[in-house]
Design a protein around this motif. Structure first.
Motif, PDB file in Angstrom:
ATOM      1  N   PRO A  91     -45.756 -28.416   7.393  1.00  0.00           N
ATOM      2  CA  PRO A  91     -44.963 -27.344   7.572  1.00  0.00           C
ATOM      3  C   PRO A  91     -45.224 -26.439   8.846  1.00  0.00           C
ATOM      4  N   LEU A  92     -46.478 -26.752   9.434  1.00  0.00           N
ATOM      5  CA  LEU A  92     -46.531 -26.521  10.896  1.00  0.00           C
ATOM      6  C   LEU A  92     -45.670 -27.026  11.892  1.00  0.00           C
ATOM      7  N   ILE A  93     -45.469 -28.413  11.753  1.00  0.00           N
ATOM      8  CA  ILE A  93     -44.631 -28.955  12.703  1.00  0.00           C
ATOM      9  C   ILE A  93     -43.076 -28.647  12.420  1.00  0.00           C
ATOM     10  N   CYS A 143     -41.372 -17.434  11.470  1.00  0.00           N
ATOM     11  CA  CYS A 143     -41.368 -18.946  11.002  1.00  0.00           C
ATOM     12  C   CYS A 143     -42.452 -19.660  11.462  1.00  0.00           C
ATOM     13  N   ILE A 144     -42.994 -19.723  12.714  1.00  0.00           N
ATOM     14  CA  ILE A 144     -44.224 -20.386  13.009  1.00  0.00           C
ATOM     15  C   ILE A 144     -45.201 -20.040  12.340  1.00  0.00           C
ATOM     16  N   ILE A 145     -45.704 -18.712  12.126  1.00  0.00           N
ATOM     17  CA  ILE A 145     -46.830 -18.065  11.169  1.00  0.00           C
ATOM     18  C   ILE A 145     -46.759 -18.712   9.847  1.00  0.00           C
ATOM     19  N   ALA A 146     -45.607 -18.536   9.331  1.00  0.00           N
ATOM     20  CA  ALA A 146     -45.256 -18.858   7.715  1.00  0.00           C
ATOM     21  C   ALA A 146     -46.098 -20.323   7.810  1.00  0.00           C
ATOM     22  N   GLY A 147     -45.233 -21.203   8.639  1.00  0.00           N
ATOM     23  CA  GLY A 147     -45.699 -22.806   8.459  1.00  0.00           C
ATOM     24  C   GLY A 147     -47.122 -23.057   8.724  1.00  0.00           C
ATOM     25  N   VAL A 202     -60.647 -27.398  -4.380  1.00  0.00           N
ATOM     26  CA  VAL A 202     -61.090 -26.094  -4.856  1.00  0.00           C
ATOM     27  C   VAL A 202     -59.911 -25.044  -5.030  1.00  0.00           C
ATOM     28  N   LEU A 203     -58.755 -25.498  -5.129  1.00  0.00           N
ATOM     29  CA  LEU A 203     -57.711 -24.463  -5.060  1.00  0.00           C
ATOM     30  C   LEU A 203     -56.788 -24.838  -6.075  1.00  0.00           C
ATOM     31  N   ASN A 204     -56.453 -23.975  -7.040  1.00  0.00           N
ATOM     32  CA  ASN A 204     -55.139 -24.414  -7.922  1.00  0.00           C
ATOM     33  C   ASN A 204     -54.097 -24.389  -7.308  1.00  0.00           C
ATOM     34  N   PRO A 205     -53.026 -25.205  -7.860  1.00  0.00           N
ATOM     35  CA  PRO A 205     -51.793 -25.389  -7.105  1.00  0.00           C
ATOM     36  C   PRO A 205     -51.088 -24.268  -7.131  1.00  0.00           C
ATOM     37  N   ILE A 206     -51.029 -23.165  -7.997  1.00  0.00           N
ATOM     38  CA  ILE A 206     -50.300 -22.065  -8.190  1.00  0.00           C
ATOM     39  C   ILE A 206     -50.363 -21.242  -6.687  1.00  0.00           C
ATOM     40  N   PHE A 207     -51.480 -21.365  -6.006  1.00  0.00           N
ATOM     41  CA  PHE A 207     -51.704 -20.663  -4.848  1.00  0.00           C
ATOM     42  C   PHE A 207     -50.919 -20.980  -3.844  1.00  0.00           C
ATOM     43  N   LEU A 208     -50.018 -22.108  -3.987  1.00  0.00           N
ATOM     44  CA  LEU A 208     -49.212 -23.069  -2.858  1.00  0.00           C
ATOM     45  C   LEU A 208     -47.840 -22.412  -3.188  1.00  0.00           C
ATOM     46  N   VAL A 209     -47.314 -21.724  -4.256  1.00  0.00           N
ATOM     47  CA  VAL A 209     -46.025 -21.534  -4.423  1.00  0.00           C
ATOM     48  C   VAL A 209     -45.594 -20.360  -3.540  1.00  0.00           C
ATOM     49  N   PHE A 210     -46.092 -19.270  -3.327  1.00  0.00           N
ATOM     50  CA  PHE A 210     -45.822 -18.133  -2.295  1.00  0.00           C
ATOM     51  C   PHE A 210     -45.755 -18.668  -0.948  1.00  0.00           C
ATOM     52  N   PRO A 211     -46.847 -19.373  -0.510  1.00  0.00           N
ATOM     53  CA  PRO A 211     -46.453 -19.722   0.846  1.00  0.00           C
ATOM     54  C   PRO A 211     -45.219 -20.746   1.109  1.00  0.00           C
ATOM     55  N   PHE A 212     -45.116 -21.436   0.074  1.00  0.00           N
ATOM     56  CA  PHE A 212     -44.016 -22.567   0.101  1.00  0.00           C
ATOM     57  C   PHE A 212     -42.662 -21.708   0.114  1.00  0.00           C
ATOM     58  N   LEU A 213     -42.647 -20.764  -0.627  1.00  0.00           N
ATOM     59  CA  LEU A 213     -41.377 -19.939  -0.840  1.00  0.00           C
ATOM     60  C   LEU A 213     -41.298 -19.261   0.621  1.00  0.00           C
ATOM     61  N   VAL A 214     -42.109 -18.590   1.090  1.00  0.00           N
ATOM     62  CA  VAL A 214     -42.079 -17.812   2.499  1.00  0.00           C
ATOM     63  C   VAL A 214     -41.881 -18.887   3.533  1.00  0.00           C
ATOM     64  N   PHE A 215     -42.424 -19.904   3.587  1.00  0.00           N
ATOM     65  CA  PHE A 215     -42.125 -20.858   4.496  1.00  0.00           C
ATOM     66  C   PHE A 215     -40.529 -21.549   4.510  1.00  0.00           C
ATOM     67  N   ILE A 216     -40.112 -21.894   3.367  1.00  0.00           N
ATOM     68  CA  ILE A 216     -38.673 -22.053   3.195  1.00  0.00           C
ATOM     69  C   ILE A 216     -37.742 -21.105   3.677  1.00  0.00           C
ATOM     70  N   TYR A 217     -38.122 -19.810   3.340  1.00  0.00           N
ATOM     71  CA  TYR A 217     -37.080 -18.772   3.889  1.00  0.00           C
ATOM     72  C   TYR A 217     -37.254 -18.665   5.152  1.00  0.00           C
ATOM     73  N   LEU A 276     -44.204 -12.078   5.425  1.00  0.00           N
ATOM     74  CA  LEU A 276     -45.324 -12.414   6.323  1.00  0.00           C
ATOM     75  C   LEU A 276     -46.478 -11.570   5.863  1.00  0.00           C
ATOM     76  N   SER A 277     -46.348 -10.297   5.623  1.00  0.00           N
ATOM     77  CA  SER A 277     -47.549  -9.594   4.966  1.00  0.00           C
ATOM     78  C   SER A 277     -47.916 -10.156   3.529  1.00  0.00           C
ATOM     79  N   GLY A 278     -46.816 -10.421   2.682  1.00  0.00           N
ATOM     80  CA  GLY A 278     -47.220 -11.102   1.291  1.00  0.00           C
ATOM     81  C   GLY A 278     -47.945 -12.395   1.415  1.00  0.00           C
ATOM     82  N   ASN A 279     -47.455 -13.168   2.415  1.00  0.00           N
ATOM     83  CA  ASN A 279     -48.148 -14.389   2.511  1.00  0.00           C
ATOM     84  C   ASN A 279     -49.361 -14.222   3.252  1.00  0.00           C
ATOM     85  N   THR A 280     -49.809 -13.301   3.882  1.00  0.00           N
ATOM     86  CA  THR A 280     -50.998 -12.943   4.421  1.00  0.00           C
ATOM     87  C   THR A 280     -52.061 -12.600   3.124  1.00  0.00           C
TER      88      THR A 280
END
Length: 186
Positions: free
Chosen positions: A78-80, A105-109, A123-138, A155-159
């Motif tokens: 995602p960063l690349i 865009c770069i910060i979301a990645g 140590v992390l439930n996969p549900i926490f990946l949903v919001f970062p991925f949605l913001v990243f795609i957007y 960006l604030s929601g992702n943070t």
């Protein structure tokens, strides 16, 4: 349900599939031009479309067979992709007088990659990946609302989600050693 795959195999397959999605049009266009120069425009177009479909088929089978777990390289994807997208669409954001879009865009990645690294520690439930991925795609898409409000809110929601990830993972990490590391069901 564990079917012999490591942690995050499905996530890794999705990441690799998204990256190969950027490669397919290049293969289709290049092969279409090469065929078109020798056989004509109509066969070039058909050959390019055929090469695109063939490459999707080959890439998806290869990803399905070779992906067994989420790797550190997968976590960096995602960063690349966000850096590449930010640089490629920089002229568009300059034309629309929006300098904030490339940065978000770069910060979301970066936030998505960070969340994937934390997820890889198990140590992390996969549900926490949903919001970062949605913001990243957007954010990697060259579309946005007329103001920077959408970027600021995303960006604030992702943070905020990232702070929740840190709080959740810190709570789970305390008292966990490699011998008694909990397994999160896939």
């Amino acid at each position: 349900m564990n079917n012999g795959y490591g942690v995050g195999a499905e996530i890794a397959k999705g990441l690799r599939g998204c990256c190969s999605f950027f490669l397919v049009p290049v293969i289709a266009i290049c092969s279409g031009i090469a065929i078109g120069q020798n056989a004509g425009v109509a066969l070039g177009i058909l050959g390019g479309i055929g090469a695109g479909f063939a490459s999707v088929f080959i890439i998806s089978i290869t990803i399905g067979k070779l992906t067994k777990e989420l790797t550190y390289v997968d976590c960096l994807i995602p960063l690349i992709v966000s850096i590449i997208s930010g640089v490629v669409f920089l002229p568009v954001s300059l034309f629309t007088a929006s300098l904030f879009s490339t940065a978000t865009c770069i910060i979301a990645g970066a936030l998505t990659s960070l969340t994937l690294f934390i997820y890889k520690t198990r140590v992390l439930n996969p549900i926490f990946l949903v919001f970062p991925f949605l913001v990243f795609i957007y954010e990697i898409l060259p579309i946005e609302l007329p103001t920077d409000l959408d970027n600021i809110l995303a960006l604030s929601g992702n943070t905020i989600n990232q702070f929740a990830v840190f709080a959740f993972s810190k709570k789970r990490i305390e008292g966990v050693t490699p011998s008694n590391q909990p397994k999160i069901p896939e």
